[in-house]
Motif scaffolding. Structure first.
Motif, PDB file in Angstrom:
ATOM      1  N   SER A 301       0.986  -1.115   0.165  1.00 24.45           N
ATOM      2  CA  SER A 301       0.178   0.258  -0.465  1.00 24.45           C
ATOM      3  C   SER A 301       0.676   1.455  -0.047  1.00 24.45           C
ATOM      4  O   SER A 301       0.632   2.293  -0.695  1.00 24.45           O
ATOM      5  CB  SER A 301      -1.069   0.323   1.627  1.00 24.45           C
ATOM      6  N   ARG A 302       1.654   1.172   0.701  1.00 29.99           N
ATOM      7  CA  ARG A 302       2.790   2.438   0.292  1.00 29.99           C
ATOM      8  C   ARG A 302       3.264   2.472  -0.723  1.00 29.99           C
ATOM      9  O   ARG A 302       3.675   3.197  -1.091  1.00 29.99           O
ATOM     10  CB  ARG A 302       3.897   2.624   1.687  1.00 29.99           C
ATOM     11  N   ILE A 303       3.757   1.550  -0.911  1.00 29.92           N
ATOM     12  CA  ILE A 303       4.456   1.814  -2.512  1.00 29.92           C
ATOM     13  C   ILE A 303       3.345   2.342  -3.374  1.00 29.92           C
ATOM     14  O   ILE A 303       3.927   2.781  -4.344  1.00 29.92           O
ATOM     15  CB  ILE A 303       4.818   0.069  -2.833  1.00 29.92           C
ATOM     16  N   THR A 304       2.259   1.438  -3.789  1.00 30.01           N
ATOM     17  CA  THR A 304       1.090   2.106  -4.290  1.00 30.01           C
ATOM     18  C   THR A 304       1.123   3.427  -3.816  1.00 30.01           C
ATOM     19  O   THR A 304       0.686   4.671  -5.165  1.00 30.01           O
ATOM     20  CB  THR A 304      -0.607   1.472  -4.198  1.00 30.01           C
ATOM     21  N   TRP A 305       0.957   3.985  -2.648  1.00 27.47           N
ATOM     22  CA  TRP A 305       0.830   5.777  -2.555  1.00 27.47           C
ATOM     23  C   TRP A 305       1.547   5.870  -3.294  1.00 27.47           C
ATOM     24  O   TRP A 305       1.488   7.404  -3.360  1.00 27.47           O
ATOM     25  CB  TRP A 305       0.675   5.303  -0.727  1.00 27.47           C
ATOM     26  N   ILE A 306       3.235   5.913  -2.571  1.00 29.63           N
ATOM     27  CA  ILE A 306       4.387   6.819  -3.407  1.00 29.63           C
ATOM     28  C   ILE A 306       4.163   6.579  -5.285  1.00 29.63           C
ATOM     29  O   ILE A 306       4.691   7.684  -6.042  1.00 29.63           O
ATOM     30  CB  ILE A 306       5.911   6.084  -3.159  1.00 29.63           C
ATOM     31  N   LEU A 307       3.783   5.994  -5.706  1.00 29.11           N
ATOM     32  CA  LEU A 307       4.262   5.773  -7.079  1.00 29.11           C
ATOM     33  C   LEU A 307       2.328   6.170  -7.547  1.00 29.11           C
ATOM     34  O   LEU A 307       2.143   6.688  -9.014  1.00 29.11           O
ATOM     35  CB  LEU A 307       3.615   4.056  -7.458  1.00 29.11           C
ATOM     36  N   TRP A 308       1.416   6.568  -6.804  1.00 31.41           N
ATOM     37  CA  TRP A 308       0.191   7.059  -7.631  1.00 31.41           C
ATOM     38  C   TRP A 308       0.562   8.514  -8.961  1.00 31.41           C
ATOM     39  O   TRP A 308      -0.271   8.159  -9.227  1.00 31.41           O
ATOM     40  CB  TRP A 308      -0.564   8.080  -5.858  1.00 31.41           C
ATOM     41  N   ASP A 309       1.320   9.468  -8.361  1.00 30.69           N
ATOM     42  CA  ASP A 309       1.379  10.172  -9.488  1.00 30.69           C
ATOM     43  C   ASP A 309       3.242   9.984  -9.556  1.00 30.69           C
ATOM     44  O   ASP A 309       3.346  10.710  -9.961  1.00 30.69           O
ATOM     45  CB  ASP A 309       1.399  11.637  -8.568  1.00 30.69           C
ATOM     46  N   ASP A 310       3.427   8.808  -9.864  1.00 28.93           N
ATOM     47  CA  ASP A 310       5.203   8.198 -10.301  1.00 28.93           C
ATOM     48  C   ASP A 310       6.259   8.816  -9.532  1.00 28.93           C
ATOM     49  O   ASP A 310       6.936   9.696  -9.872  1.00 28.93           O
ATOM     50  CB  ASP A 310       5.169   9.076 -11.723  1.00 28.93           C
ATOM     51  N   GLY A 311       5.845   9.025  -7.925  1.00 32.52           N
ATOM     52  CA  GLY A 311       6.543   9.272  -7.772  1.00 32.52           C
ATOM     53  C   GLY A 311       6.758  10.642  -6.716  1.00 32.52           C
ATOM     54  O   GLY A 311       7.857  11.291  -6.107  1.00 32.52           O
ATOM     55  N   ASN A 312       5.939  11.526  -7.397  1.00 35.74           N
ATOM     56  CA  ASN A 312       4.880  12.278  -6.633  1.00 35.74           C
ATOM     57  C   ASN A 312       4.191  12.506  -5.255  1.00 35.74           C
ATOM     58  O   ASN A 312       3.438  12.588  -4.866  1.00 35.74           O
ATOM     59  CB  ASN A 312       4.231  13.416  -7.506  1.00 35.74           C
ATOM     60  N   ILE A 313       5.569  12.332  -4.445  1.00 35.92           N
ATOM     61  CA  ILE A 313       5.093  12.179  -3.010  1.00 35.92           C
ATOM     62  C   ILE A 313       4.115  13.457  -2.050  1.00 35.92           C
ATOM     63  O   ILE A 313       3.097  12.891  -1.863  1.00 35.92           O
ATOM     64  CB  ILE A 313       5.851  11.962  -1.660  1.00 35.92           C
ATOM     65  N   ARG A 314       4.696  14.760  -2.404  1.00 34.46           N
ATOM     66  CA  ARG A 314       4.083  15.798  -2.660  1.00 34.46           C
ATOM     67  C   ARG A 314       2.508  16.137  -2.836  1.00 34.46           C
ATOM     68  O   ARG A 314       1.454  16.547  -1.995  1.00 34.46           O
ATOM     69  CB  ARG A 314       4.946  16.772  -3.094  1.00 34.46           C
ATOM     70  N   ALA A 315       2.136  15.319  -3.323  1.00 33.71           N
ATOM     71  CA  ALA A 315       1.203  15.369  -4.594  1.00 33.71           C
ATOM     72  C   ALA A 315       0.188  14.034  -4.011  1.00 33.71           C
ATOM     73  O   ALA A 315      -0.633  14.766  -3.406  1.00 33.71           O
ATOM     74  CB  ALA A 315       1.473  15.352  -6.378  1.00 33.71           C
ATOM     75  N   SER A 316       0.790  13.093  -3.796  1.00 38.26           N
ATOM     76  CA  SER A 316      -0.036  11.709  -2.530  1.00 38.26           C
ATOM     77  C   SER A 316      -0.207  12.932  -1.513  1.00 38.26           C
ATOM     78  O   SER A 316      -0.983  12.489  -0.772  1.00 38.26           O
ATOM     79  CB  SER A 316       1.109  10.976  -2.658  1.00 38.26           C
ATOM     80  N   GLU A 317       0.369  12.925  -0.474  1.00 43.40           N
ATOM     81  CA  GLU A 317       0.252  14.232   0.912  1.00 43.40           C
ATOM     82  C   GLU A 317      -1.555  14.869   0.772  1.00 43.40           C
ATOM     83  O   GLU A 317      -1.912  15.349   1.490  1.00 43.40           O
ATOM     84  CB  GLU A 317       1.897  14.657   1.120  1.00 43.40           C
ATOM     85  N   ILE A 318      -1.235  15.924  -0.730  1.00 39.23           N
ATOM     86  CA  ILE A 318      -2.111  16.838  -0.375  1.00 39.23           C
ATOM     87  C   ILE A 318      -3.617  16.480  -0.939  1.00 39.23           C
ATOM     88  O   ILE A 318      -4.651  16.438  -0.370  1.00 39.23           O
ATOM     89  CB  ILE A 318      -1.997  17.820  -1.875  1.00 39.23           C
ATOM     90  N   LYS A 319      -3.002  15.031  -1.480  1.00 49.66           N
ATOM     91  CA  LYS A 319      -5.018  14.514  -2.434  1.00 49.66           C
ATOM     92  C   LYS A 319      -4.939  13.407  -0.889  1.00 49.66           C
ATOM     93  O   LYS A 319      -6.628  14.029  -1.007  1.00 49.66           O
ATOM     94  CB  LYS A 319      -4.252  13.344  -3.362  1.00 49.66           C
ATOM     95  N   ASP A 320      -4.538  13.122   0.089  1.00 54.91           N
ATOM     96  CA  ASP A 320      -4.754  12.010   1.818  1.00 54.91           C
ATOM     97  C   ASP A 320      -5.834  13.729   2.170  1.00 54.91           C
ATOM     98  O   ASP A 320      -6.509  13.203   2.717  1.00 54.91           O
ATOM     99  CB  ASP A 320      -4.120  11.630   1.643  1.00 54.91           C
TER     100      ASP A 320
END
Length: 506
Positions: A301-320
């Protein structure tokens, strides 16, 4: 050779003199006078200087232990009273225990008459077991414990237990008083320990935990990594027969649970530093060695989360954050604002389409901006690759967007059916042309609206029949009735009777 040694000795004495440390010079002179036979003078001085760093006189060691025990006692008593001040008393036994602890604290502070006087005055005014009184006594005990820990460490700087426990004490105070300065001091104490003790993985781990609380992700990661390294290098000391691994150190079994935890902690730090590739590598390594299915699911799940926007972790945080505002707090307007801020941050079309879909859903279903919502979804559908024959999206994950757009159009058509037939007709057309699960209903509604033109009605009913399985029994009756009436209008009574019979047979 002797001249060289004495020159070094002279330099050492000169340095001591320049530092205005006359006692050191006298001590060095005394050592020289007591050099045992066969031992070089300089060797004796150097050996004594090194040994003095780790040698603790027996009486100092005993005094240090006494001070440490007092610190532990007062720290424990402070914790108990603080817990009571926060949680209150569920039973009479809890109250009795707290009262006993207060009496114990008063005994400890008999010499501090002014503090006792003020405290008893406070208890007389408020009552003995009020949160304020309990907190007041706890605070004083903590101050006392802090002083005893420091005194114990001064007496014996080389017992790592003292610094380790003192560090934990300071860490707990930071939670109790919500004061980060205690965390910095806690980190400093453990830094002093790990500077000397390199093989204790638990110490590095504890230091990493403190840096996490400080939000210092670089130092946290460094110490988790050192914990992992120490765990590997000291693993041989934990096996039953170490000598069997002397020639094959790479095969020494390591505590898998700890190793997985240290890798997980490192990966977490890397996500906080927005370093996607190292984080992914660490999560994959941890997933590869853990036997626990729950851990594997978590890492996936963490890997999927990081790869949601191809490694754009900041984007995953904002989405959450935006998802949480809408799904958990029902703050739909605030959620939309965050989603809109997210759009320019995204790297991929796939994630931009997903966020536009979420914004459209908020507009249509919660914010009463239905035209904004359907308009945004139309742009997503318009730029989606579709199968030329079926009209379905080539990427199956886009089906939800087609379902949403088709449903929005159908609902707007139904809403305007009695208000504006032209608008209703246009939205039913859009719905009918979209590959979604209510397409048959859209065709049926179009056929109903177009009854003024029997040819068009028959055409639309024919298209509805192609997806008739999606209609309810009542809707099929409407379909057959429309075909019956349309053929009658055209004078084709044979066809009209055929559909009349099918209508009545349902």
């Amino acid at each position: 050779m002797d001249n060289c040694k004495y020159f070094v000795l002279f330099i050492l004495l000169m340095i001591a003199g320049c530092a205005v440390q006359q006692p050191v010079i006298r001590e060095a002179t005394t050592i020289i006078a007591k050099v045992p036979p066969g031992v070089d003078t300089l060797t004796a001085v150097i050996a004594d200087s090194i040994f003095s760093l780790v040698d603790v006189a027996e009486e100092d060691g005993q005094e240090s232990k006494r001070l440490y025990d007092i610190a532990e006692q007062r720290s424990s008593l402070a914790d108990s009273l603080w817990e009571a001040s926060v949680s209150g008393f569920e039973t009479g036994q809890d109250s009795a225990a707290a009262l006993q602890q207060i009496l114990h604290a008063e005994e400890l502070f008999q010499a501090d008459k002014e503090w006792l006087k003020q405290t008893r005055k406070m208890m007389k005014k408020q009552g003995r077991l009020t949160p304020a009184v309990l907190s007041h006594i706890s605070d004083h005990l903590s101050v006392q414990a802090e002083g005893y820990y420091e005194s114990a460490i001064k007496k014996n700087r080389f017992d790592i237990r003292y610094r380790q426990k003192y560090s934990k004490f300071l860490k707990d105070l930071s939670v109790k008083y919500k004061d980060q300065s205690y965390l910095y001091r806690a980190a400093d104490e453990l830094e002093r320990v790990v500077f000397v003790v390199k093989g204790n993985h638990q110490l590095f781990y504890e230091l990493g935990e403190i840096y996490v609380l400080l939000g210092d992700w670089n130092n946290a990661h460094k110490n988790y990594e050192l914990a992992q390294t120490a765990l590997k290098k000291t693993a041989i000391f934990s096996v039953a027969d170490p000598k069997t691994y002397f020639l094959k150190l790479s095969e020494v079994p390591v505590d898998t649970m700890r190793m997985v935890n240290y890798l997980n902690k490192q990966a977490w730090c890397k996500t906080k530093l927005y370093e996607a590739l190292p984080a992914l590598s660490l999560y994959r390594e941890a997933s590869g060695i853990t036997p626990d299915p729950a851990w594997k699911d978590y890492f996936e799940s963490r890997i999927t989360w990081i790869l949601w926007d191809d490694g754009n972790i900041r984007a995953s945080e904002i989405k959450d954050r935006a998802d949480s505002l809408s799904s958990f707090y029902q703050k739909y307007s605030e959620s939309k604002t965050v989603f809109l801020e997210l759009l320019p941050v995204l790297w991929t079309k796939r994630t931009k389409d997903e966020i536009n879909w979420k914004i459209a859903q908020l507009d249509f279903s919660y914010l009463d901006h239905k035209f904004d919502g359907v308009g945004r979804m139309y742009l997503v559908i318009k730029h989606t690759a579709m199968d030329s024959i079926t009209g379905a999206p080539i990427d199956s994950t886009y089906k939800r967007y087609f379902d949403s757009y088709g449903t929005m159009c159908f609902n707007l058509g139904s809403e305007y059916y009695y208000k504006d037939r032209l608008i209703a007709y246009m939205y039913f057309i859009q719905a009918a042309e979209t590959n979604f699960d209510k397409r048959a209903k859209a065709f049926l509604q179009l056929a109903d609206i177009s009854q003024f033109d029997p040819y068009e009605t028959i055409n639309l009913c024919t298209k509805t029949i192609e997806v008739v399985d999606d209609l309810s029994l009542d809707e099929r009756q409407v379909l057959y009735r429309l075909l019956h009436s349309s053929y009658r209008k055209l004078g084709d009574f044979e066809k009209a009777k055929e559909w009349y019979d099918r209508w009545k047979a349902l």
